[in-house]
Design an enzyme around this catalytic site. Sequence first.
Site, PDB file in Angstrom:
ATOM      1  N   CYS A  78      59.956  69.330   1.409  1.00  0.00           N
ATOM      2  CA  CYS A  78      58.851  68.429   1.741  1.00  0.00           C
ATOM      3  C   CYS A  78      58.258  68.595   3.136  1.00  0.00           C
ATOM      4  CB  CYS A  78      59.324  66.976   1.615  1.00  0.00           C
ATOM      5  SG  CYS A  78      60.200  66.570   0.104  1.00  0.00           S
ATOM      6  N   HIS A 131      56.785  61.703   6.689  1.00  0.00           N
ATOM      7  CA  HIS A 131      57.829  62.735   6.747  1.00  0.00           C
ATOM      8  C   HIS A 131      57.543  63.847   7.755  1.00  0.00           C
ATOM      9  CE1 HIS A 131      61.143  64.975   4.270  1.00  0.00           C
ATOM     10  NE2 HIS A 131      61.604  64.399   5.372  1.00  0.00           N
TER      11      HIS A 131
HETATM   12 CA    CA Z   1      58.793  67.308  -1.896  1.00  0.00          CA
END
Ligand code: CA
Length: 450
Positions: free
Chosen positions: A74, A131
């Site tokens: 990610c 993130h």
């Molecule tokens: Ca991901």
Amino acid sequence: MRTVLCVLMLLTGFQLASGNPQPERPNVLVILTDDQGYADAGFQGSKDIKTPYLDRLAAQGVRCTDGYVTFSVCSPSRAGLLTGRIPQRFGYERNPAPLREPHVGLSTNETTMATYLQRAGYTTGVIGKWHLGLHEVFHPNVRGFDFFYGFTHGGHCYFPEEYAARRVNHPDSEYLTSLERNGEELEETGYLTDILTREALSFIRQSKSKPFFLYLAYNAPHTPMEASEKYLKRFPNINDEGRRIYAAMLSAVDDGVGEVTALLDELGLAENTLIFFLSDNGGATRFNSANNRPLRGAKTTFFEGGLRVPFVVKWTGRLPAGVDYKLPVSSLDIAATAMALAGVEADPQRPLDGVNLLPYLTGENAGIPHDMLWWRWQDHEAWAVRRGDHKMMNWHMDAPGLYNVRTDRSEKNSLLERYPEQAEELRRIWEALDQQMIDPVFPAPTPKKH
Ligand code: CA
């Protein structure tokens, strides 16, 4: 008239007086899913998961069959998308460890496409999963986004009773933080995917008077696997419980895409909004029951199943509708395309790695967008390069392989022994670009472990 023009120039920053062509400045909407499998949408051939709104988006736009991301997990993938630069240029080469590494995030030396577009007069918003660092210096509101709704960690639980739990020692504690709007913690009720859609609709309504950039980063269908009954009951025929929940989570995203695109239509913005839809990496088959077929591998790996994702670009009236584009494209191209259309140039010290896709997708440019695509994960002794139809790769748990990923999408037949010179040439090409990169700035605390 001159007065009007001057006011326009002041208001918009257009460089009319210099004779430069006036940029088109469409709205830019990037819809990102999280760990969605390559096969998991109707427009990708899924038989068990119906996604009528995603299918409509694809039917109204261009489906990129060979759309890649810059990393197979990610956080670095998002760093590549938002900067338009290969993340190893700034040493971003793994997911930061949740909670233990609040000081790690997207280098403040890098400029996001949101910052560039914000400077050009766009209203900018990010909704969903960030993130890219927990520390305040990495917060979306100081990385180019006027508006942030969501959470800064790498995932989140989906039901409101869990938001309040805040059990610090719970194994999923980073997924149990409060949601926030521009730094203010919120109490919410509802299913998270629906809440993110609600916020997207609100942002679009409020931002419709000038160009906007909305980065709608759904965390679905990333773990934890949680779906509401409204969506679960759509899939009575899926017997595998994990797959049924996964389907329901994607169905909630599909509804969200339907609502957002319907609002754009209602507001008359469809012809003035460039939409990208993609997943941040391949499906996490072992964890969320995703399906990457016919691709080999999954999230974390450098096989196609980790790096090639569902990828659609739609712009009513400007791009063809319902066609496939089969040359390799990258999430790096999103920033380059949006910035070119907005008339924004990148800092010459930090050039973009992506290209403006528009002339390629319209057919105006019949050439190839990328001489090659490049990947590296030092902690896993992993690297890969795709050039033309061929991909040379090394993944630490497997022998090196050379594949024709056009004819052998499943990467079953390595051509390494047959064409050693070609493999060597691709390795040299990979190494040449590697020279431009830096080592990871936050290497793995425990090397060679997932
Ligand atoms: Ca991901």
